[in-house]
Motif scaffolding. Sequence first.
Motif: not given
Length: 640
Positions: A388-389, A403-405, A408, A413, A435-437, A444
């Motif tokens: 996603i980024q 990971s996105e988690d 965050r 970022r 960054v992946y989901s 992670d």
Amino acid sequence: MLFLLAWWSVRARKVSFAGSLVAMVCAQALVTACGVLLDSGHRATPGQGGADVVSFVVPFGFICLFVMTFAISGAFALSVQQRTREIALLRAVAATPGQVRRMVAYEALVVTVLAAVPGCGLGLLLAVGLRAFLVAQGLIPGAFRLQFGPASISIAVLICWVTAEVAVWSSGRRASRVRAVQALGEASVPRRRVGAVRTCLGLMVLIGGVWGLAAIKGSGGSDAANTAGSMVMVLMTAVGLLAPWIGKLAGSVLGLLCQLLFPVMGLLVRTNLTMAFRRLGTAATPLALTVAFAAVALFVPQMKWHEVSEQDRQRMVAERIVQRAGGGLPDSAAATIGGAAGVGTAVATTGSYVKVVGDSESWQSGPGGIAQIVSDGPLDEVLDLGVIQGRMGQLGAGEVALSEDLARRAHVRAGDEVRVALEDNQVAKARVAAVYSRSRGFGDAVLSQPLAAGHLYDRPLHPNAVYVRAQPGRERQMDDSLASLRRAEPSWRVLDREAYRAEALRRQDASMTVTYLLLGVVTVFTSISVVNTLVMTTMERSGEFALLRLVGATRRQVARMMLLETAVIVLTALLVGSLVAGAVLAVFSQALTGSSYPRLEGATLALILGGAGVLALATGVSTTRIALRQRPSAALRGAG
């Protein structure tokens, strides 16, 4: 003197103390089994799987201890409430409040001693059964043996005794505070006021539970899953403390509903429920615990595995996965497979752990998670991690993907510079490349082999798997090459996507085995507690049933009244248990999937609610039938 009085009280009121004795026997069986397995695990050698047993027993024993506290507390509280007239008479003949409290404490000691032999005997049998089950499932080696000393059994009995003393303290204190001139009046009319200390403590625990749910709502799915059981315990503790208020509310609302539906019988039911709201709350609590714990224990793993399976399906681009039975692959596996005819891309992954830290000195703090160390090669050609980024191609020597988690939680970022604490707790600088989901069931963080090199405590970098993709139009040639490699290396396993998912499903079933075992043992114990509580609350009303029959009520009318009251208890318990489970599952679903609406299987939900309801209703109806078999005159003599 007080000990002898307690002994004779137990002997004279066998019916009142039977429920407490049953609860104590079950509690000692569970605690003894856990103590024996824990002691055996500490005595076992590393090759006998002692560490695996300890890791299983510790959470299992903690949950059993919590459930045991609920069961013993409810049983002893009911036994004390049933003997309020006796305690009031003791106060009327000059017994001091301290003497009354000590007598109640001695009664708990007597029940504990009487339950020690059968409870510990059943506990030893349960430990033998659990050991055989774990060996049969392949969770521990067959060489593991039960080796324990008398200390583990003595500690189990001591834990149950202390729990019983804590359970009866509140009831004994409330009964001992009755003044002598009010003794008989207190015995005739149930106390209407709920203690301020208990109410405040219950509200504090409830607020703490709500705060805990809010805190884990924004955490990762793994963190939420690990705390789901704990949050059920916290919320059910609040329910137990606020049980009188729950009984008062349920008695008023549902009692009014009964009166509207059944004007004549409903009026009597409403009066009984509103006057005996403590009994309603006490009877509903163990059933609510059964519903809440069973729902969370079943649905949390199912939701987690469904999300892992879905993300794994979306993530898998590789056509073949190479693994090794019983261990890791050689360090050169990726290069060997990548050089085979027909192979276009081969990327190896090795499991590790990583933390994102604030500075080089704070490696002990900071968010972290499972990491995958990947070999050279375009990772996005074999795994679609849902970037996603940034970009997810071939990671450079100083790059990581998060990971996105984890990103965050670490407040970073793509493109940011971060410090990561690697497996040896050494801190290295890296740039966040992507960054992946799709991290569930994978990891992670993704690290390159050059970045992780030198931070693995000098252990070889044996890959867990190699993800393989064929060159366009050369799939058959790739399969022939992998078959040749497998003949040369018999321990290697070449899986296609379907076989890989079947293997994941097998691991899921193996992990759920322990969940089902825990759920089965705890459900049996809570079911016994439900039956025990309903039997005690029904049999104590034999005198009330006799009076109703003497003033003209038939057996069928009394049975219908009790059926309505039991239905109110069941409905209250199902609502409270569902509310607790629903709150925990909604928070877990939000943390795992981003949606507050959990995915629940209708059949499983119906089994939990229907099973709990049928158990309680059957117990209430059968116990009422037994109580009504007595002649009214005989029942009044027994009640007096």
